[in-house]
Design a protein around this motif. Sequence first.
Motif, mmCIF file in Angstrom:
data_model
loop_
_atom_site.group_PDB
_atom_site.id
_atom_site.type_symbol
_atom_site.label_atom_id
_atom_site.label_comp_id
_atom_site.label_asym_id
_atom_site.label_seq_id
_atom_site.Cartn_x
_atom_site.Cartn_y
_atom_site.Cartn_z
ATOM 1 N N PRO A 1 -12.379 -13.699 -5.250
ATOM 2 C CA PRO A 1 -11.409 -14.004 -4.185
ATOM 3 C C PRO A 1 -11.478 -13.000 -3.041
ATOM 4 O O PRO A 1 -11.552 -11.789 -3.266
ATOM 5 N N ALA A 2 -11.449 -13.533 -1.826
ATOM 6 C CA ALA A 2 -11.527 -12.681 -0.630
ATOM 7 C C ALA A 2 -10.142 -12.456 -0.039
ATOM 8 O O ALA A 2 -9.978 -12.354 1.171
ATOM 9 N N TYR A 3 -9.122 -12.378 -0.897
ATOM 10 C CA TYR A 3 -7.748 -12.163 -0.459
ATOM 11 C C TYR A 3 -7.071 -11.285 -1.493
ATOM 12 O O TYR A 3 -7.614 -11.023 -2.571
ATOM 13 N N THR A 4 -5.872 -10.821 -1.169
ATOM 14 C CA THR A 4 -5.157 -9.880 -2.023
ATOM 15 C C THR A 4 -3.828 -10.478 -2.467
ATOM 16 O O THR A 4 -3.415 -11.544 -2.001
ATOM 17 N N LEU A 5 -3.146 -9.748 -3.347
ATOM 18 C CA LEU A 5 -1.802 -10.152 -3.741
ATOM 19 C C LEU A 5 -0.907 -10.252 -2.515
ATOM 20 O O LEU A 5 -0.071 -11.162 -2.408
ATOM 21 N N ARG A 6 -1.049 -9.345 -1.576
ATOM 22 C CA ARG A 6 -0.198 -9.366 -0.384
ATOM 23 C C ARG A 6 -0.502 -10.558 0.512
ATOM 24 O O ARG A 6 0.374 -11.039 1.220
ATOM 25 N N ASP A 7 -1.725 -11.048 0.488
ATOM 26 C CA ASP A 7 -2.012 -12.289 1.210
ATOM 27 C C ASP A 7 -1.277 -13.464 0.575
ATOM 28 O O ASP A 7 -0.759 -14.338 1.286
ATOM 29 N N LEU A 8 -1.220 -13.506 -0.757
ATOM 30 C CA LEU A 8 -0.482 -14.569 -1.426
ATOM 31 C C LEU A 8 1.007 -14.477 -1.111
ATOM 32 O O LEU A 8 1.682 -15.500 -0.947
ATOM 33 N N VAL B 1 6.611 -9.297 -4.330
ATOM 34 C CA VAL B 1 5.998 -8.691 -3.143
ATOM 35 C C VAL B 1 6.423 -9.436 -1.886
ATOM 36 O O VAL B 1 6.667 -8.825 -0.834
ATOM 37 N N ALA B 2 6.562 -10.760 -1.983
ATOM 38 C CA ALA B 2 6.943 -11.547 -0.802
ATOM 39 C C ALA B 2 8.309 -11.151 -0.276
ATOM 40 O O ALA B 2 8.493 -10.976 0.937
ATOM 41 N N ALA C 1 6.844 -6.291 -13.436
ATOM 42 C CA ALA C 1 6.895 -5.603 -12.144
ATOM 43 C C ALA C 1 5.657 -4.776 -11.844
ATOM 44 O O ALA C 1 5.677 -3.949 -10.942
ATOM 45 N N VAL C 2 4.584 -5.001 -12.589
ATOM 46 C CA VAL C 2 3.322 -4.321 -12.307
ATOM 47 C C VAL C 2 2.205 -5.350 -12.367
ATOM 48 O O VAL C 2 2.347 -6.416 -12.966
ATOM 49 N N ALA C 3 1.083 -5.013 -11.743
ATOM 50 C CA ALA C 3 -0.028 -5.943 -11.606
ATOM 51 C C ALA C 3 -0.753 -6.159 -12.933
ATOM 52 O O ALA C 3 -0.505 -5.453 -13.909
ATOM 53 N N PRO C 4 -1.655 -7.141 -12.983
ATOM 54 C CA PRO C 4 -2.457 -7.335 -14.191
ATOM 55 C C PRO C 4 -3.160 -6.038 -14.602
ATOM 56 O O PRO C 4 -3.527 -5.221 -13.764
ATOM 57 N N GLY C 5 -3.337 -5.877 -15.907
ATOM 58 C CA GLY C 5 -3.915 -4.644 -16.427
ATOM 59 C C GLY C 5 -2.903 -3.910 -17.276
ATOM 60 O O GLY C 5 -1.840 -4.451 -17.606
ATOM 61 N N PRO C 6 -3.190 -2.661 -17.640
ATOM 62 C CA PRO C 6 -2.261 -1.905 -18.483
ATOM 63 C C PRO C 6 -0.910 -1.743 -17.802
ATOM 64 O O PRO C 6 -0.841 -1.421 -16.613
ATOM 65 N N PRO D 1 -0.866 -1.683 -2.715
ATOM 66 C CA PRO D 1 -0.263 -0.609 -3.507
ATOM 67 C C PRO D 1 0.771 -1.146 -4.484
ATOM 68 O O PRO D 1 1.157 -2.317 -4.417
ATOM 69 N N ARG D 2 1.223 -0.284 -5.410
ATOM 70 C CA ARG D 2 2.241 -0.685 -6.368
ATOM 71 C C ARG D 2 3.535 -1.089 -5.667
ATOM 72 O O ARG D 2 3.826 -0.618 -4.576
ATOM 73 N N TRP D 3 4.293 -1.973 -6.317
ATOM 74 C CA TRP D 3 5.563 -2.394 -5.718
ATOM 75 C C TRP D 3 6.775 -2.120 -6.606
ATOM 76 O O TRP D 3 7.904 -2.251 -6.153
ATOM 77 N N ARG D 4 6.573 -1.723 -7.840
ATOM 78 C CA ARG D 4 7.723 -1.563 -8.736
ATOM 79 C C ARG D 4 8.743 -0.575 -8.181
ATOM 80 O O ARG D 4 9.960 -0.810 -8.265
ATOM 81 N N GLN D 5 8.258 0.517 -7.600
ATOM 82 C CA GLN D 5 9.168 1.542 -7.084
ATOM 83 C C GLN D 5 10.033 1.021 -5.941
ATOM 84 O O GLN D 5 11.056 1.623 -5.606
#
Length: 280
Positions: free
Chosen positions: A69-76, A106-107, A125-130, A213-217
């Motif tokens: 994908p050529a887009y980011t979470l923030r694009d979504l 994020v939106a 509240a955190v992205a895919p992964g650990p 960047p992270r958004w949980r904070q």
Amino acid sequence: MTTVDVNEIALGIESFGDDDAPLVLLAGGTTMLSWPDALCERLAAGGRRVVRYDLRDSGESTTADPQAPAYTLRDLAADAAALADALGGGPAHLAGIGVGGMVAQVAVLDHPGSFSALTLAGTRAVAPGPPDDDLPDHDQATMSRLFSQPMPDWTDREAVAEFAAAGAEILGDDPVAARAIAARIWDRTPGTAPPIQMANQLGMVFSRLDCTPRWRQRLPEIEMPTLVVHGRRDRFFPVGNGEAIAREIPGARLLVLKEAATAIPDAAVDEVAEAMLTLG
């Protein structure tokens, strides 16, 4: 169903209810069919205009290359805001389920003026992964069973539906409902190329996104009415993830569905709809 052009891409949408009613925008996870028909109909009967939509690279929305994908979470997230604005009628009540819940968080943080209320279902509240150390990770025994399943022939509709039903049973969801939804997703996927079908069924594209960047904070910045819905039996994102979101968003209400896992079951539709309608 139709499409709406935003941010130089087309988003597939389906509408329920009166076009002049307050808008509830449902971000799929990744396709719109993550949101049950019965819930959409119940919200529309409660005086809302309900629009559910497919994220990029799924369903009727623009599909490019889900493997890169050529887009980011923030694009979504920007897509959600642009779609709410394009549909008109004032700020929307935004709801996201699963990975769509990450998009929704994020939106509303990046585009607060586009939204009036927030519902987050079965997400974290955190992205895919650990996950963060204080958040429960996927149930490992369940994940081992889930990912030990052999992949189906993605060009075979019935094989894909059976694969989805088996996965739902492992996760604690309704296999009959999962089979029917998988078949509907297969039917509306653009083409039978295995990477496209797999992306629509499993949402694998999301794991490849840049989610920094992270958004949980930033969750304490959310000032709009918020509902957090989570299944007590969710083994993918255990309920502690929903509890953390509800603690960190000021004034958020937590609705735990005692008999639910990752999906919203038909038996919980009225309870969830009533809580959403009360929110705004």
